[in-house]
Design a protein around this motif. Structure first.
Motif, PDB file in Angstrom:
ATOM      1  N   MET A  92      21.055 121.943 -56.055  1.00 17.58           N
ATOM      2  CA  MET A  92      21.331 120.764 -55.266  1.00 17.58           C
ATOM      3  C   MET A  92      21.306 119.506 -56.132  1.00 17.58           C
ATOM      4  O   MET A  92      22.039 118.567 -55.869  1.00 17.58           O
ATOM      5  CB  MET A  92      20.280 120.681 -54.146  1.00 17.58           C
ATOM      6  N   LYS A  93      20.475 119.528 -57.173  1.00 16.44           N
ATOM      7  CA  LYS A  93      20.369 118.383 -58.072  1.00 16.44           C
ATOM      8  C   LYS A  93      21.717 118.090 -58.734  1.00 16.44           C
ATOM      9  O   LYS A  93      22.114 116.938 -58.871  1.00 16.44           O
ATOM     10  CB  LYS A  93      19.300 118.676 -59.123  1.00 16.44           C
ATOM     11  N   VAL A  94      22.427 119.157 -59.129  1.00 17.68           N
ATOM     12  CA  VAL A  94      23.717 118.987 -59.800  1.00 17.68           C
ATOM     13  C   VAL A  94      24.732 118.364 -58.855  1.00 17.68           C
ATOM     14  O   VAL A  94      25.533 117.520 -59.257  1.00 17.68           O
ATOM     15  CB  VAL A  94      24.223 120.348 -60.338  1.00 17.68           C
ATOM     16  N   PHE A  95      24.704 118.760 -57.577  1.00 13.46           N
ATOM     17  CA  PHE A  95      25.638 118.185 -56.609  1.00 13.46           C
ATOM     18  C   PHE A  95      25.371 116.696 -56.387  1.00 13.46           C
ATOM     19  O   PHE A  95      26.306 115.906 -56.241  1.00 13.46           O
ATOM     20  CB  PHE A  95      25.581 118.936 -55.282  1.00 13.46           C
ATOM     21  N   ASN A  96      24.105 116.315 -56.370  1.00 11.28           N
ATOM     22  CA  ASN A  96      23.777 114.894 -56.246  1.00 11.28           C
ATOM     23  C   ASN A  96      24.259 114.108 -57.461  1.00 11.28           C
ATOM     24  O   ASN A  96      24.784 112.998 -57.326  1.00 11.28           O
ATOM     25  CB  ASN A  96      22.269 114.711 -56.071  1.00 11.28           C
ATOM     26  N   GLN A  97      24.079 114.680 -58.644  1.00  7.03           N
ATOM     27  CA  GLN A  97      24.543 114.015 -59.860  1.00  7.03           C
ATOM     28  C   GLN A  97      26.068 113.924 -59.880  1.00  7.03           C
ATOM     29  O   GLN A  97      26.627 112.906 -60.286  1.00  7.03           O
ATOM     30  CB  GLN A  97      24.038 114.758 -61.092  1.00  7.03           C
ATOM     31  N   LEU A  98      26.732 114.989 -59.410  1.00  8.94           N
ATOM     32  CA  LEU A  98      28.189 114.961 -59.326  1.00  8.94           C
ATOM     33  C   LEU A  98      28.645 113.896 -58.334  1.00  8.94           C
ATOM     34  O   LEU A  98      29.633 113.199 -58.578  1.00  8.94           O
ATOM     35  CB  LEU A  98      28.722 116.335 -58.925  1.00  8.94           C
ATOM     36  N   ALA A  99      27.922 113.747 -57.246  1.00 11.20           N
ATOM     37  CA  ALA A  99      28.260 112.716 -56.259  1.00 11.20           C
ATOM     38  C   ALA A  99      28.123 111.322 -56.867  1.00 11.20           C
ATOM     39  O   ALA A  99      28.958 110.445 -56.597  1.00 11.20           O
ATOM     40  CB  ALA A  99      27.366 112.851 -55.033  1.00 11.20           C
ATOM     41  N   VAL A 100      27.118 111.106 -57.698  1.00  9.75           N
ATOM     42  CA  VAL A 100      26.951 109.807 -58.363  1.00  9.75           C
ATOM     43  C   VAL A 100      28.133 109.542 -59.285  1.00  9.75           C
ATOM     44  O   VAL A 100      28.743 108.461 -59.248  1.00  9.75           O
ATOM     45  CB  VAL A 100      25.613 109.760 -59.153  1.00  9.75           C
ATOM     46  N   ILE A 101      28.488 110.527 -60.116  1.00 10.44           N
ATOM     47  CA  ILE A 101      29.598 110.362 -61.054  1.00 10.44           C
ATOM     48  C   ILE A 101      30.913 110.128 -60.298  1.00 10.44           C
ATOM     49  O   ILE A 101      31.688 109.223 -60.633  1.00 10.44           O
ATOM     50  CB  ILE A 101      29.726 111.599 -61.971  1.00 10.44           C
ATOM     51  N   LEU A 102      31.171 110.937 -59.273  1.00 10.31           N
ATOM     52  CA  LEU A 102      32.411 110.787 -58.516  1.00 10.31           C
ATOM     53  C   LEU A 102      32.449 109.477 -57.743  1.00 10.31           C
ATOM     54  O   LEU A 102      33.510 108.864 -57.592  1.00 10.31           O
ATOM     55  CB  LEU A 102      32.604 111.969 -57.573  1.00 10.31           C
ATOM     56  N   GLY A 103      31.302 109.033 -57.257  1.00  2.00           N
ATOM     57  CA  GLY A 103      31.240 107.751 -56.562  1.00  2.00           C
ATOM     58  C   GLY A 103      31.571 106.591 -57.480  1.00  2.00           C
ATOM     59  O   GLY A 103      32.344 105.693 -57.121  1.00  2.00           O
ATOM     60  N   ILE A 104      31.020 106.616 -58.682  1.00  2.13           N
ATOM     61  CA  ILE A 104      31.306 105.558 -59.652  1.00  2.13           C
ATOM     62  C   ILE A 104      32.771 105.616 -60.070  1.00  2.13           C
ATOM     63  O   ILE A 104      33.430 104.586 -60.211  1.00  2.13           O
ATOM     64  CB  ILE A 104      30.354 105.660 -60.862  1.00  2.13           C
ATOM     65  N   TRP A 105      33.305 106.833 -60.240  1.00  5.57           N
ATOM     66  CA  TRP A 105      34.722 106.979 -60.569  1.00  5.57           C
ATOM     67  C   TRP A 105      35.598 106.411 -59.447  1.00  5.57           C
ATOM     68  O   TRP A 105      36.576 105.708 -59.721  1.00  5.57           O
ATOM     69  CB  TRP A 105      35.051 108.450 -60.798  1.00  5.57           C
ATOM     70  N   ALA A 106      35.245 106.699 -58.189  1.00  4.97           N
ATOM     71  CA  ALA A 106      36.026 106.200 -57.052  1.00  4.97           C
ATOM     72  C   ALA A 106      35.991 104.675 -56.986  1.00  4.97           C
ATOM     73  O   ALA A 106      37.013 104.030 -56.702  1.00  4.97           O
ATOM     74  CB  ALA A 106      35.505 106.805 -55.749  1.00  4.97           C
ATOM     75  N   ILE A 107      34.841 104.097 -57.260  1.00  7.79           N
ATOM     76  CA  ILE A 107      34.737 102.635 -57.292  1.00  7.79           C
ATOM     77  C   ILE A 107      35.618 102.075 -58.408  1.00  7.79           C
ATOM     78  O   ILE A 107      36.308 101.067 -58.226  1.00  7.79           O
ATOM     79  CB  ILE A 107      33.266 102.197 -57.460  1.00  7.79           C
ATOM     80  N   GLY A 108      35.619 102.736 -59.563  1.00  5.92           N
ATOM     81  CA  GLY A 108      36.477 102.315 -60.660  1.00  5.92           C
ATOM     82  C   GLY A 108      37.952 102.390 -60.292  1.00  5.92           C
ATOM     83  O   GLY A 108      38.734 101.492 -60.617  1.00  5.92           O
ATOM     84  N   GLU A 109      38.349 103.445 -59.594  1.00  2.00           N
ATOM     85  CA  GLU A 109      39.743 103.572 -59.142  1.00  2.00           C
ATOM     86  C   GLU A 109      40.095 102.475 -58.147  1.00  2.00           C
ATOM     87  O   GLU A 109      41.198 101.924 -58.178  1.00  2.00           O
ATOM     88  CB  GLU A 109      39.983 104.953 -58.514  1.00  2.00           C
TER      89      GLU A 109
END
Length: 122
Positions: A1-18
């Motif tokens: 579950m920790k990896v999914f939370n970290q992936l959500a952080v990375i994808l969230g920051i990427w989405a904000i960048g987009e």
């Protein structure tokens, strides 16, 4: 579950960048992934997010980085006829940019070494 939370952080920051990239696309063309990396860097430096909140997923991405180059390699193979017709220009560009990068790197290293030596003498 920790990896999914970290992936959500990375994808969230990427989405904000987009999103930011789409807002400023009329003024300057900067890819959203680059803006996302800058945002992640700033957030890590200012301790808004901790390194532990992206450590496992970033290690996974770095360990499997070669997989991310497969689409680019396939694209090069499909564009082989364009590459053949512009081979002289490509070789000249590669040579010139390599020389420029080596020259600038040498200057930066000399400046940094002189600053380091200056601090030792003080």
């Amino acid at each position: 579950m920790k990896v999914f939370n970290q992936l959500a952080v990375i994808l969230g920051i990427w989405a904000i960048g987009e999103y930011i990239s789409s807002l400023i696309s009329g003024f300057i063309a900067i890819p959203g992934s680059i803006i996302g990396m800058l945002l992640l860097f700033i957030m890590l430096q200012t301790k808004v997010i901790s390194i532990e909140s992206v450590d496992s997923i970033s290690s996974f991405f770095l360990d499997n980085m070669a997989l991310f180059f497969v689409p680019a390699g396939v694209s090069l193979i499909t564009s082989l006829d364009i590459i053949k017709s512009n081979i002289i220009v490509l070789i000249a560009t590669i040579f010139i940019t390599t020389v420029i990068v080596m020259w600038v790197t040498g200057i930066v290293v000399e400046v940094m070494m002189s600053r380091k030596e200056g601090k030792k003498n003080v």
